[in-house]
Design a protein around this motif. Structure first.
Motif, mmCIF file in Angstrom:
data_model
loop_
_atom_site.group_PDB
_atom_site.id
_atom_site.type_symbol
_atom_site.label_atom_id
_atom_site.label_comp_id
_atom_site.label_asym_id
_atom_site.label_seq_id
_atom_site.Cartn_x
_atom_site.Cartn_y
_atom_site.Cartn_z
ATOM 1 N N SER A 192 -39.608 9.635 -10.069
ATOM 2 C CA SER A 192 -40.343 9.232 -8.867
ATOM 3 C C SER A 192 -41.688 8.682 -9.320
ATOM 4 N N SER A 193 -42.272 7.821 -8.500
ATOM 5 C CA SER A 193 -43.563 7.251 -8.881
ATOM 6 C C SER A 193 -44.607 8.345 -9.000
ATOM 7 N N ARG A 194 -45.603 8.119 -9.817
ATOM 8 C CA ARG A 194 -46.659 9.129 -9.982
ATOM 9 C C ARG A 194 -47.389 9.380 -8.669
ATOM 10 N N LYS A 195 -47.549 8.341 -7.885
ATOM 11 C CA LYS A 195 -48.228 8.505 -6.601
ATOM 12 C C LYS A 195 -47.433 9.423 -5.684
ATOM 13 N N SER A 196 -46.123 9.189 -5.573
ATOM 14 C CA SER A 196 -45.307 10.021 -4.682
ATOM 15 C C SER A 196 -45.226 11.452 -5.202
ATOM 16 N N GLN A 197 -45.175 11.622 -6.520
ATOM 17 C CA GLN A 197 -45.171 12.965 -7.094
ATOM 18 C C GLN A 197 -46.440 13.721 -6.712
ATOM 19 N N LEU A 198 -47.559 13.055 -6.846
ATOM 20 C CA LEU A 198 -48.838 13.712 -6.593
ATOM 21 C C LEU A 198 -48.985 14.080 -5.120
ATOM 22 N N ILE A 199 -48.598 13.182 -4.233
ATOM 23 C CA ILE A 199 -48.687 13.468 -2.794
ATOM 24 C C ILE A 199 -47.800 14.651 -2.437
ATOM 25 N N CYS A 200 -46.581 14.651 -2.957
ATOM 26 C CA CYS A 200 -45.628 15.717 -2.673
ATOM 27 C C CYS A 200 -46.125 17.055 -3.230
ATOM 28 N N SER A 244 -50.660 22.944 -0.466
ATOM 29 C CA SER A 244 -51.251 23.312 0.823
ATOM 30 C C SER A 244 -50.347 24.258 1.592
ATOM 31 N N LEU A 245 -49.039 24.022 1.539
ATOM 32 C CA LEU A 245 -48.092 24.888 2.230
ATOM 33 C C LEU A 245 -48.100 26.294 1.632
ATOM 34 N N GLU A 271 -51.113 28.057 2.844
ATOM 35 C CA GLU A 271 -50.990 28.445 4.251
ATOM 36 C C GLU A 271 -50.117 29.682 4.418
ATOM 37 N N LEU A 272 -49.020 29.750 3.666
ATOM 38 C CA LEU A 272 -48.067 30.851 3.799
ATOM 39 C C LEU A 272 -48.344 32.002 2.831
ATOM 40 N N ASN A 273 -49.323 31.816 1.945
ATOM 41 C CA ASN A 273 -49.628 32.798 0.899
ATOM 42 C C ASN A 273 -48.381 33.111 0.068
#
Length: 267
Positions: A101-109, A115-116, A119-121
């Protein structure tokens, strides 16, 4: 008792003999398995294999699949992560070796899954291959994190120090038994504090090189699986790590079992 912290159960190599794989793991003393989710579909499909006290799973999107996510994936991952027995977010992270996958999509994902987890600890189950410090910096800038496992660590001395300084757990696989590729890792394994060390197979990949040729016949396993790694092989990872660290099998088994329970908040 041992905990295998990474089993890719839904890989096609396990299609015909999953129950036998479970049985061999139990007989080898591998009493807890962490089944690894690598995309939304596998994370969802793993739910039916959960078994309290024995089998748990992660839920996440691997960097290889980061470019294939569909609208609503994060919301579905949120619901999967709340299922009883789902003990971590991941496998997530960055892979700049293969770049499927592109580095950009990897980083966003990756950032969204961090963050998730916050949020859920929930602990983070992290893949880092050739990110040159980007995984570490992305985790650091996120702020106060839940526990983190750097799965299948194969990095440098500097990367290990960075992760240990951050308080992360380090997962060691059969890579350490590879005399060629694992030479630098063998030098680093003794530097990992016992309370931060975990062992894993990453089955069906990375079959330990110290598994004897007689293992297949002794365990009535078909020769078609002679190159496959499975959870029962975790004892050979344990043996290799114990030899390198000059520690007893018993003390290392007890410590890594306790560490896994603490990290994943297991029963």
């Amino acid at each position: 008792m041992l905990t295998d912290c990474c089993v890719n159960l839904l890989n096609g190599q396990f299609r015909i003999d999953i129950e036998n794989v479970f049985d061999r793991a139990q007989r080898a003393g591998v009493s807890r398995l962490i089944l690894t989710g690598t995309d939304i579909e596998t994370s969802r499909s793993l739910i039916k294999w959960l078994s309290p006290g024995e089998r748990y799973s992660t839920a996440g999107v691997h960097p290889h699949q980061a470019g294939e996510t569909k609208p609503g994936w994060l919301e579905e991952l949120y619901e999967l992560a709340r299922v009883v027995g789902v003990c971590a977010i991941g496998e997530t992270g960055l892979d700049f070796n293969r770049n499927f996958s592109s580095r950009k999509s990897q980083l966003i994902c990756f950032e969204q899954q961090i963050s998730l987890a916050m949020e859920l600890n929930k602990p983070l189950f992290v893949h880092d291959r050739d990110s040159a410090g980007v995984v570490a910096s992305t985790l650091e800038k996120a702020g106060q994190l839940p526990d983190v496992l750097i799965h299948c660590f194969t990095g440098t001395h500097a990367e290990l120090e960075t992760y240990l300084d951050a308080g992360y757990y380090i997962g060691i696989t059969g890579w350490v038994t590879d005399r060629r590729r694992g030479s630098s890792l063998r030098e680093l394994v003794p530097l990992i504090p016992l309370e931060r060390l975990l062992i894993e197979t990453d089955a069906p990949f990375l079959r330990p090189h110290n598994v004897p040729e007689s293992w297949l016949a002794n365990n009535t396993v078909s020769t078609r699986h002679k190159h496959r790694c499975e959870p029962a092989h975790l004892s050979f990872v344990l043996q290799a790590v114990a030899d390198i660290r000059e520690e007893s099998l018993e003390s290392l088994a007890q410590a890594t079992f306790a560490n896994a329970g603490r990290l994943f908040k297991l029963d």
